[in-house]
Design a protein around this motif. Sequence first.
Motif, PDB file in Angstrom:
ATOM      1  N   ASN A 390      -3.086  10.859  13.378  1.00 19.94           N
ATOM      2  CA  ASN A 390      -3.562   9.489  13.581  1.00 19.94           C
ATOM      3  C   ASN A 390      -4.441   8.985  12.441  1.00 19.94           C
ATOM      4  OD1 ASN A 390      -3.737   7.039  14.988  1.00 19.94           O
ATOM      5  ND2 ASN A 390      -5.650   7.651  15.993  1.00 19.94           N
ATOM      6  N   PHE A 391      -4.018   9.231  11.202  1.00 24.60           N
ATOM      7  CA  PHE A 391      -4.684   8.608  10.058  1.00 24.60           C
ATOM      8  C   PHE A 391      -4.126   7.197   9.881  1.00 24.60           C
ATOM      9  CE2 PHE A 391      -6.431  12.643   8.857  1.00 24.60           C
ATOM     10  CZ  PHE A 391      -7.539  12.313   8.083  1.00 24.60           C
ATOM     11  N   GLU A 392      -5.024   6.231   9.817  1.00 21.89           N
ATOM     12  CA  GLU A 392      -4.612   4.839   9.655  1.00 21.89           C
ATOM     13  C   GLU A 392      -4.742   4.351   8.215  1.00 21.89           C
ATOM     14  OE1 GLU A 392      -3.184   2.772  11.565  1.00 21.89           O
ATOM     15  OE2 GLU A 392      -3.299   3.733  13.517  1.00 21.89           O
ATOM     16  N   LEU A 393      -5.731   4.877   7.471  1.00 21.31           N
ATOM     17  CA  LEU A 393      -6.004   4.350   6.129  1.00 21.31           C
ATOM     18  C   LEU A 393      -6.427   5.468   5.197  1.00 21.31           C
ATOM     19  CD1 LEU A 393      -6.364   1.865   4.245  1.00 21.31           C
ATOM     20  CD2 LEU A 393      -8.721   1.709   5.084  1.00 21.31           C
ATOM     21  N   ILE A 394      -5.831   5.475   4.002  1.00 21.77           N
ATOM     22  CA  ILE A 394      -6.250   6.360   2.914  1.00 21.77           C
ATOM     23  C   ILE A 394      -6.614   5.478   1.727  1.00 21.77           C
ATOM     24  CG2 ILE A 394      -5.523   8.142   1.287  1.00 21.77           C
ATOM     25  CD1 ILE A 394      -3.736   9.272   3.466  1.00 21.77           C
ATOM     26  N   VAL A 395      -7.805   5.688   1.169  1.00 21.50           N
ATOM     27  CA  VAL A 395      -8.295   4.900   0.039  1.00 21.50           C
ATOM     28  C   VAL A 395      -8.293   5.766  -1.215  1.00 21.50           C
ATOM     29  CG1 VAL A 395     -10.242   3.615  -0.912  1.00 21.50           C
ATOM     30  CG2 VAL A 395      -9.724   3.455   1.526  1.00 21.50           C
ATOM     31  N   VAL A 396      -7.750   5.242  -2.304  1.00 24.27           N
ATOM     32  CA  VAL A 396      -7.759   5.920  -3.605  1.00 24.27           C
ATOM     33  C   VAL A 396      -8.701   5.152  -4.519  1.00 24.27           C
ATOM     34  CG1 VAL A 396      -6.387   6.688  -5.575  1.00 24.27           C
ATOM     35  CG2 VAL A 396      -5.372   6.665  -3.294  1.00 24.27           C
ATOM     36  N   ASP A 397      -9.817   5.739  -4.866  1.00 20.20           N
ATOM     37  CA  ASP A 397     -10.837   5.083  -5.689  1.00 20.20           C
ATOM     38  C   ASP A 397     -11.068   5.928  -6.943  1.00 20.20           C
ATOM     39  OD1 ASP A 397     -12.946   3.628  -6.692  1.00 20.20           O
ATOM     40  OD2 ASP A 397     -14.321   4.040  -5.022  1.00 20.20           O
ATOM     41  N   THR A 398     -10.426   5.625  -8.045  1.00 14.96           N
ATOM     42  CA  THR A 398      -9.698   4.417  -8.435  1.00 14.96           C
ATOM     43  C   THR A 398      -8.329   4.803  -8.987  1.00 14.96           C
ATOM     44  OG1 THR A 398     -10.555   4.524 -10.684  1.00 14.96           O
ATOM     45  CG2 THR A 398     -11.815   3.209  -9.148  1.00 14.96           C
ATOM     46  N   VAL A 399      -7.485   3.794  -9.229  1.00 12.79           N
ATOM     47  CA  VAL A 399      -6.180   4.016  -9.849  1.00 12.79           C
ATOM     48  C   VAL A 399      -6.344   4.646 -11.224  1.00 12.79           C
ATOM     49  CG1 VAL A 399      -4.101   2.896 -10.731  1.00 12.79           C
ATOM     50  CG2 VAL A 399      -5.118   2.117  -8.577  1.00 12.79           C
ATOM     51  N   ARG A 427       2.250   7.607   2.021  1.00 14.60           N
ATOM     52  CA  ARG A 427       2.365   6.685   3.151  1.00 14.60           C
ATOM     53  C   ARG A 427       3.458   7.130   4.127  1.00 14.60           C
ATOM     54  NH1 ARG A 427       4.178   1.886   2.590  1.00 14.60           N
ATOM     55  NH2 ARG A 427       5.081   2.042   0.501  1.00 14.60           N
ATOM     56  N   GLN A 428       4.585   7.550   3.560  1.00 18.16           N
ATOM     57  CA  GLN A 428       5.714   7.941   4.408  1.00 18.16           C
ATOM     58  C   GLN A 428       5.435   9.249   5.146  1.00 18.16           C
ATOM     59  OE1 GLN A 428       8.851   7.940   1.518  1.00 18.16           O
ATOM     60  NE2 GLN A 428       8.769   5.737   1.242  1.00 18.16           N
ATOM     61  N   GLU A 429       4.754  10.189   4.481  1.00 23.81           N
ATOM     62  CA  GLU A 429       4.474  11.476   5.108  1.00 23.81           C
ATOM     63  C   GLU A 429       3.403  11.348   6.198  1.00 23.81           C
ATOM     64  OE1 GLU A 429       5.770  14.676   4.631  1.00 23.81           O
ATOM     65  OE2 GLU A 429       7.366  13.592   3.597  1.00 23.81           O
ATOM     66  N   ILE A 430       2.371  10.529   5.956  1.00 25.73           N
ATOM     67  CA  ILE A 430       1.240  10.416   6.881  1.00 25.73           C
ATOM     68  C   ILE A 430       1.402   9.229   7.814  1.00 25.73           C
ATOM     69  CG2 ILE A 430      -1.295  10.267   7.009  1.00 25.73           C
ATOM     70  CD1 ILE A 430      -0.220  12.862   5.825  1.00 25.73           C
ATOM     71  N   GLN A 431       2.333   8.297   7.485  1.00 26.33           N
ATOM     72  CA  GLN A 431       2.528   7.096   8.297  1.00 26.33           C
ATOM     73  C   GLN A 431       1.239   6.283   8.377  1.00 26.33           C
ATOM     74  OE1 GLN A 431       5.836   6.297  10.047  1.00 26.33           O
ATOM     75  NE2 GLN A 431       6.113   7.500   8.187  1.00 26.33           N
ATOM     76  N   CYS A 432       0.717   5.922   7.211  1.00 29.79           N
ATOM     77  CA  CYS A 432      -0.556   5.219   7.145  1.00 29.79           C
ATOM     78  C   CYS A 432      -0.498   4.112   6.098  1.00 29.79           C
ATOM     79  CB  CYS A 432      -1.677   6.195   6.777  1.00 29.79           C
ATOM     80  SG  CYS A 432      -1.512   6.843   5.083  1.00 29.79           S
ATOM     81  N   THR A 433      -1.549   3.295   6.077  1.00 27.96           N
ATOM     82  CA  THR A 433      -1.734   2.313   5.012  1.00 27.96           C
ATOM     83  C   THR A 433      -2.480   2.982   3.868  1.00 27.96           C
ATOM     84  OG1 THR A 433      -1.829   0.487   6.584  1.00 27.96           O
ATOM     85  CG2 THR A 433      -2.791   0.087   4.421  1.00 27.96           C
ATOM     86  N   LEU A 434      -2.127   2.638   2.625  1.00 28.45           N
ATOM     87  CA  LEU A 434      -2.834   3.181   1.463  1.00 28.45           C
ATOM     88  C   LEU A 434      -3.467   2.028   0.696  1.00 28.45           C
ATOM     89  CD1 LEU A 434      -1.979   6.132  -0.752  1.00 28.45           C
ATOM     90  CD2 LEU A 434      -2.586   3.989  -1.876  1.00 28.45           C
ATOM     91  N   LEU A 435      -4.766   2.143   0.453  1.00 29.87           N
ATOM     92  CA  LEU A 435      -5.514   1.134  -0.298  1.00 29.87           C
ATOM     93  C   LEU A 435      -5.938   1.729  -1.628  1.00 29.87           C
ATOM     94  CD1 LEU A 435      -7.059  -1.586  -0.564  1.00 29.87           C
ATOM     95  CD2 LEU A 435      -8.979  -0.487   0.616  1.00 29.87           C
ATOM     96  N   ALA A 436      -5.467   1.150  -2.729  1.00 26.34           N
ATOM     97  CA  ALA A 436      -5.823   1.603  -4.072  1.00 26.34           C
ATOM     98  C   ALA A 436      -6.829   0.634  -4.673  1.00 26.34           C
ATOM     99  CB  ALA A 436      -4.575   1.690  -4.951  1.00 26.34           C
ATOM    100  N   ILE A 437      -7.930   1.164  -5.193  1.00 27.89           N
ATOM    101  CA  ILE A 437      -8.952   0.344  -5.833  1.00 27.89           C
ATOM    102  C   ILE A 437      -8.715   0.363  -7.338  1.00 27.89           C
ATOM    103  CG2 ILE A 437     -11.420   0.043  -6.216  1.00 27.89           C
ATOM    104  CD1 ILE A 437     -11.922   1.308  -3.521  1.00 27.89           C
ATOM    105  N   HIS A 438      -8.713  -0.822  -7.926  1.00 29.80           N
ATOM    106  CA  HIS A 438      -8.382  -0.934  -9.348  1.00 29.80           C
ATOM    107  C   HIS A 438      -9.300  -1.976 -10.003  1.00 29.80           C
ATOM    108  CE1 HIS A 438      -6.067  -0.123 -12.822  1.00 29.80           C
ATOM    109  NE2 HIS A 438      -5.308  -1.194 -12.808  1.00 29.80           N
ATOM    110  N   HIS A 439      -9.274  -1.987 -11.319  1.00 30.83           N
ATOM    111  CA  HIS A 439     -10.089  -2.933 -12.081  1.00 30.83           C
ATOM    112  C   HIS A 439      -9.242  -4.119 -12.529  1.00 30.83           C
ATOM    113  CE1 HIS A 439     -13.342  -0.047 -12.180  1.00 30.83           C
ATOM    114  NE2 HIS A 439     -12.513   0.873 -12.638  1.00 30.83           N
ATOM    115  N   SER A 440      -9.915  -5.242 -12.743  1.00 33.81           N
ATOM    116  CA  SER A 440      -9.232  -6.385 -13.360  1.00 33.81           C
ATOM    117  C   SER A 440      -9.343  -6.246 -14.869  1.00 33.81           C
ATOM    118  CB  SER A 440      -9.849  -7.701 -12.883  1.00 33.81           C
ATOM    119  OG  SER A 440     -11.227  -7.735 -13.173  1.00 33.81           O
TER     120      SER A 440
END
Length: 604
Positions: A390-399, A427-440
Amino acid sequence: MDKKYIEAIKFVSQEFWGEPTLKNDDEWRFGNKLSKAVNLKDATYFDFEENEGGGLIDLITKHKKLQGKDLSDYLYNNFRIGEQQKETKKETKVVEEYNYKDENNNIVYQVIRLEPKSFRQRRIENGKTIWGLNGIDPLPYNLPEILKDNDKTIFIVEGEKDADRLMGLGFLATTNSGGSKNWKQELNKWFKDRRVMLIPDNDTAGYEHIDKIAQSLLPFTNSIHLLSLADKVKDKGDISDYLDSGGDMEELILSAVNYEKSPANVFQTMAIDDILSLGNQNFLVENLMPEQGMVVLYGQPASYKSFVAIDLCLSISSGMDWQGFDSGRGKCLYIASEGVGGLKKRIKAWLMKNKPEQTPDFHVLAQTINFLNQEELDKLIKTIRTIGDNFELIVVDTVARALSNAGSDENSASDMGSFISACDYIRQEIQCTLLAIHHSGKNESSGLRGSSALLGGVDTSINCRYVKPHVYLGVEKQKDAESIEEIALKVEMKSLINDTSVTLEKVNDVENTTTSSKPKLGANQKLIYDIVVKALDSDVAKTEWINADCGEQTYVNISVLEFYAMAQLTEKTTSHKNQALKRSLLALQNKEIIGIWNDKVWLV
């Protein structure tokens, strides 16, 4: 050392690894990590990643898989190393002729078995044999016998030797010429309305060959059954081996199973009705982050990107709606590639403000993951599953950190594409949303930094910008839904024991300050500000980790600003110019227009 070997290893190493990353007279280095070395004194190589090396021949053998005469020919023909090998022809002799006859019992062509073992085909024209089957339609082996005995079951095997073995036992057997997987459509007509039994050789190639025959014959035959030799002969064994070991044909026939057509190896398509019956897009955070989607949150340094991401994680993992938006509930993982400095006080401040009824099911991985290494990705998946479901969100800080740890470049479309594929895999293995943090980019209007492949590969792109005292989140791309209006979050200071941090609170009816001006500046302050902007947009700008509070910044050194300022400030002496520069930098910092740490200066 013979110069031929030196020149040869230069050529071969570049053919395998591309242009050297580093060159000197004694050694070449290859790869982003300089892990592959070629010694130009003794024509040897060493691969530090694989911990192996050797000489020129070892390198060629490893990459080109050449041995014996092929290796000797390659060395001589390309580098004149060694002596030219003269090919000694081996004498061949015909040991068997297999005749393929037409319906009138005329020999049309033959398969010739030679010794040393090989096969050739030849056709019969005007009583003469001609090598090759140009212009000849293929025929099944033993065709006259097939046509003569209409009611008999036909056994299809792999090879004329096996067909003859079964014919000798009174069974009607056939095969095709040309070897495995060479069944032609022209053969099908001879099996119309017949009962067929297939006997594959006991290996992968044998089963694939028989499967191809079966799928080709299904529309024509009365029935097709499969006789498997698995567990009856050794690997690669055939029907002759089965009989030689005492196997009984009647017993084998009793084990026959009806052939079931394999699912067609085709892409699945959707008709209009399929499309119209699809459900609507579901969201992890209402109208903002799609469920099991890929999202990128990007902005300038110090725009509170990580604060927003942590606020999202703590809300979802506490079973709370995020900032008034309906949200999913479940575990969250934060991959803190840039370290965990400041994370403790941010969580403390959030708990003090929000007072959740349950402890957030929030987890932190405080190290960088190489997203372009499958072993590390699999280790990450295993780590997540060890924590629980039941993981809903994984955050990658930073790209940027995820790519730089892999020795890759965020400006490379190929590397960024590999990063997106890695995120899709998670995402497909864990069935979750993935949020990647990046710079402008270097300024707010530049969009996402690096390759545009990232924007193309995500479902949602959110720009994060800070104009005191608010953080603004603007949805710039929403793949399968309408973009929502900009979200304004007020930055609120929270006092902790011997420390402070901030929390975020959604506010309404805030004037959009996208184009709001900077505080009024004096003449020297304006001059120094312009110099900072110009320097940050030049090649002297650097991007590095500053500290836990400031994060990664694109900055210039004060010495660079001094160089530009001395020529433009109007004060009469160098001492007065230095004082004017320091006063202007301090004023810009106090107005929160620039950040300063030691000798590094960046825009806020």
